[in-house]
Design an enzyme around this catalytic site. Structure first.
Site, PDB file in Angstrom:
ATOM      1  N   LYS A   4      -0.226  -2.042 -40.220  1.00 57.76           N
ATOM      2  CA  LYS A   4       1.212  -1.754 -40.183  1.00 57.76           C
ATOM      3  C   LYS A   4       1.616  -0.633 -39.244  1.00 57.76           C
ATOM      4  O   LYS A   4       2.547  -0.798 -38.455  1.00 57.76           O
ATOM      5  CB  LYS A   4       1.724  -1.475 -41.599  1.00 57.76           C
ATOM      6  CG  LYS A   4       1.745  -2.739 -42.406  1.00 57.76           C
ATOM      7  CD  LYS A   4       1.884  -2.498 -43.868  1.00 57.76           C
ATOM      8  CE  LYS A   4       1.303  -3.660 -44.634  1.00 57.76           C
ATOM      9  NZ  LYS A   4      -0.166  -3.804 -44.450  1.00 57.76           N
TER      10      LYS A   4
ATOM     11  N   SER B  98      15.330  21.895 -15.801  1.00 53.07           N
ATOM     12  CA  SER B  98      14.198  22.786 -16.038  1.00 53.07           C
ATOM     13  C   SER B  98      14.726  24.123 -16.519  1.00 53.07           C
ATOM     14  O   SER B  98      15.801  24.560 -16.103  1.00 53.07           O
ATOM     15  CB  SER B  98      13.421  22.966 -14.735  1.00 53.07           C
ATOM     16  OG  SER B  98      12.703  24.183 -14.756  1.00 53.07           O
TER      17      SER B  98
ATOM     18  N   GLU C 102       9.865   8.514 -16.685  1.00 54.63           N
ATOM     19  CA  GLU C 102       8.560   9.162 -16.886  1.00 54.63           C
ATOM     20  C   GLU C 102       8.031   8.890 -18.292  1.00 54.63           C
ATOM     21  O   GLU C 102       6.860   8.589 -18.492  1.00 54.63           O
ATOM     22  CB  GLU C 102       8.681  10.671 -16.704  1.00 54.63           C
ATOM     23  CG  GLU C 102       8.845  11.131 -15.282  1.00 54.63           C
ATOM     24  CD  GLU C 102       9.028  12.642 -15.248  1.00 54.63           C
ATOM     25  OE1 GLU C 102       8.034  13.369 -15.187  1.00 54.63           O
ATOM     26  OE2 GLU C 102      10.194  13.099 -15.301  1.00 54.63           O
TER      27      GLU C 102
ATOM     28  N   HIS D 207       0.836  -1.218   0.000  1.00 58.75           N
ATOM     29  CA  HIS D 207       0.000   0.000   0.000  1.00 58.75           C
ATOM     30  C   HIS D 207       0.867   1.264   0.000  1.00 58.75           C
ATOM     31  O   HIS D 207       0.421   2.319   0.444  1.00 58.75           O
ATOM     32  CB  HIS D 207      -0.948   0.035   1.205  1.00 58.75           C
ATOM     33  CG  HIS D 207      -1.669  -1.252   1.455  1.00 58.75           C
ATOM     34  ND1 HIS D 207      -2.944  -1.514   0.988  1.00 58.75           N
ATOM     35  CD2 HIS D 207      -1.276  -2.377   2.112  1.00 58.75           C
ATOM     36  CE1 HIS D 207      -3.313  -2.726   1.364  1.00 58.75           C
ATOM     37  NE2 HIS D 207      -2.313  -3.277   2.038  1.00 58.75           N
TER      38      HIS D 207
ATOM     39  N   ASN E 176      15.176  16.142 -13.624  1.00 58.66           N
ATOM     40  CA  ASN E 176      13.950  15.367 -13.810  1.00 58.66           C
ATOM     41  C   ASN E 176      14.222  13.966 -14.352  1.00 58.66           C
ATOM     42  O   ASN E 176      15.024  13.810 -15.271  1.00 58.66           O
ATOM     43  CB  ASN E 176      13.010  16.106 -14.772  1.00 58.66           C
ATOM     44  CG  ASN E 176      12.577  17.449 -14.209  1.00 58.66           C
ATOM     45  OD1 ASN E 176      12.383  17.580 -13.007  1.00 58.66           O
ATOM     46  ND2 ASN E 176      12.447  18.438 -15.071  1.00 58.66           N
TER      47      ASN E 176
ATOM     48  N   LYS F 263      16.351  21.712 -10.599  1.00 57.01           N
ATOM     49  CA  LYS F 263      15.660  20.503 -11.044  1.00 57.01           C
ATOM     50  C   LYS F 263      16.536  19.517 -11.802  1.00 57.01           C
ATOM     51  O   LYS F 263      17.382  19.886 -12.615  1.00 57.01           O
ATOM     52  CB  LYS F 263      14.464  20.866 -11.951  1.00 57.01           C
ATOM     53  CG  LYS F 263      13.296  21.477 -11.238  1.00 57.01           C
ATOM     54  CD  LYS F 263      12.670  20.591 -10.184  1.00 57.01           C
ATOM     55  CE  LYS F 263      11.837  19.486 -10.781  1.00 57.01           C
ATOM     56  NZ  LYS F 263      10.655  20.000 -11.466  1.00 57.01           N
TER      57      LYS F 263
HETATM   58  N1  ARG Z   1      -0.963  -2.918 -49.391  1.00 57.99           N
HETATM   59  C1  ARG Z   1      -1.756  -4.057 -49.086  1.00 57.99           C
HETATM   60  C2  ARG Z   1      -1.716  -4.323 -47.559  1.00 57.99           C
HETATM   61  O1  ARG Z   1      -0.975  -3.719 -46.917  1.00 57.99           O
HETATM   62  C3  ARG Z   1      -1.231  -5.263 -49.798  1.00 57.99           C
HETATM   63  C4  ARG Z   1      -2.261  -6.271 -50.127  1.00 57.99           C
HETATM   64  C5  ARG Z   1      -3.309  -5.692 -51.004  1.00 57.99           C
HETATM   65  N2  ARG Z   1      -4.083  -6.677 -51.682  1.00 57.99           N
HETATM   66  C6  ARG Z   1      -5.085  -6.321 -52.442  1.00 57.99           C
HETATM   67  N3  ARG Z   1      -5.675  -7.249 -53.081  1.00 57.99           N
HETATM   68  N4  ARG Z   1      -5.506  -5.099 -52.524  1.00 57.99           N
HETATM   69  O2  ARG Z   1      -2.436  -5.131 -47.040  1.00 57.99           O
END
Ligand code: ARG
Length: 419
Positions: free
Chosen positions: A329, A281, A294, A160, A289, A287
């Site tokens: 991605k 700072s 952080e 605690h 930091n 300071k």
């Molecule tokens: N740029 C697309 C992706 O990142 C690749 C695959 C796309 N395939 C398609 N049939 N449009 O997923």
């Protein structure tokens, strides 16, 4: 060509893609990061096609030479990426055809961008997971060495966030080590499911060419080809798992960060963070930091967010590939960058931590941290634990009234206070 914006699939189209839509649907700005894996996958695919007799050796040689040159151009920053060519895959394929002519157009035989992109991401994530595992080990090694150095350093243990019982700093650090050991295992386990080959699934249904997926898997060091082609091109659960393992790791790192921030404060003053991991700072001259812990604490937010992005991205997607998956991605890349950055900062900082042994020891003497030991001592002398608890509780109350802690309450000043 005038009616097409894209030579790879322009055939059935009667008007060019709207300029905004072309930009909106393109991924090249971020997926060009996969160029190395894309080329690696294409090299293996071309070799396999040659092995099964779909390409001749001369064609294969030309393709490999062309891809090699493209790789060098990309790495020298000489490659011209085109948004009109949508993604990394079509950019590289177009450049190959531009270089070696019609043979370049044969590379995509028995393959689709759907299995190609899934392969690229798996290759990428496998490489990055290995780097993360190395960095995690380095941090663990640093903790282990620090824990050995601080094996006898007494500090208060907390529950605690109230003083509980004395522990050693080494003991505390080894708790962090254990957390990271489980994180390490999670990444190792996740890697097993990353390491499966999607190539051969083509768009979704496989291909009629006599391909050899086992050979491709062997060339790319995947443990096996995927079991089902629809699943292979569509699921990103391996990336979700990676983000889940990253989230748990970051959660652990926020716990370490929080303690370091507390300990580096003037109020605790338990550790000294090396200056090179801190900032000052612009207004308060005194300071220093603890920016690194952080920031690591703060960066957990984006990693948790990416996990949720990917879960939501995948949710309700019908089989098989959907364009939604292009959105996998950026969250994944940022997770990788964030985890690597946080691990690197910690792995560099931890061995340089300086414990203020005297301050820690002093703090352990405050807050009645030895009360449990005193009760246990009385038990060994024959007092029942509940009675011992009561007696020590009364002593603590007395100590609070007298402004004296148990640790300072040796017989000498006890008798002198009675005198
Ligand atoms: N740029 C697309 C992706 O990142 C690749 C695959 C796309 N395939 C398609 N049939 N449009 O997923």
């Amino acid at each position: 060509m005038s009616n097409k914006t894209n030579q790879q699939w322009g055939g059935r189209f009667s008007e060019p893609t709207d300029a905004f839509v072309a930009r909106f649907t393109a991924s090249v700005d971020f997926d060009k990061r996969l160029y190395k894996q894309d080329i690696q996958g294409s090299v293996a695919h071309a070799r396999m096609l040659t092995q099964v007799g779909v390409l001749t050796q001369e064609e294969c040689d030309a393709i490999l030479r062309g891809l090699g040159e493209i790789r060098v151009e990309i790495e020298r920053g000489e490659f011209e990426w085109s948004v009109a060519l949508e993604d990394v895959h079509m950019n590289i394929e177009a450049a190959l055809t531009h270089k070696i002519g019609v043979i370049g157009k044969k590379l995509h035989t028995g393959r689709s961008r759907n299995d190609q992109v899934a392969t690229d991401i798996r290759l990428y994530l496998r490489d990055e997971t290995d780097l993360i595992l190395d960095e995690l080990s380095r941090l663990q090694q640093g903790l282990l060495e620090l824990a050995e150095r601080e094996a006898d350093t007494i500090m208060p243990g907390f529950t605690h966030l109230q003083t509980a019982q004395p522990v050693t700093f080494g003991h505390h650090l080894m708790a962090w080590f254990e957390m990271l050991s489980r994180d390490y295992e999670r990444f190792v386990d996740c890697r097993k499911r990353i390491n499966i080959l999607p190539l051969g699934a083509a768009a979704l249904a496989g291909t009629t060419y006599p391909i050899d997926r086992h050979y491709t898997a062997e060339l790319l060091k995947f443990s096996a080809p995927a079991g089902n082609s629809l699943d292979a091109v569509s699921d990103r659960d391996f990336a979700i798992e990676f983000c889940a393992a990253s989230s748990v790791l970051l959660m652990h790192m926020t716990r370490m960060s929080e303690e370091l921030v507390l300990w580096a404060s003037a109020q605790f003053n338990f550790v000294d963070l090396p200056d090179r991991f801190c900032t000052g700072s612009s207004i308060m001259p005194q300071k220093k930091n603890p920016d690194v812990p952080e920031l690591v604490r703060g960066k957990s937010g984006r990693v948790y967010g990416h996990l949720f992005s990917l879960l939501t991205l995948m949710k309700s997607q019908p089989l098989a590939y959907n364009k939604d998956n292009q959105e996998d991605k950026e969250p994944l890349f940022d997770t990788v960058d964030t985890v690597k950055g946080c691990l690197r900062a910690f792995a560099d900082m931890v061995p340089a931590l300086q414990a203020r042994k005297e301050v820690m020891r002093e703090a352990a003497l405050r807050g009645f941290s030895t009360a449990t030991d005193l009760a246990d001592y009385l038990v060994r002398k024959g007092v029942a634990f509940r009675d011992a608890h009561e007696v020590v509780g009364l002593s603590v109350a007395y100590g609070i009234r007298m402004g004296k802690d148990l640790g300072r309450w040796n017989c000498l000043n006890y008798s002198s206070s009675r005198a």
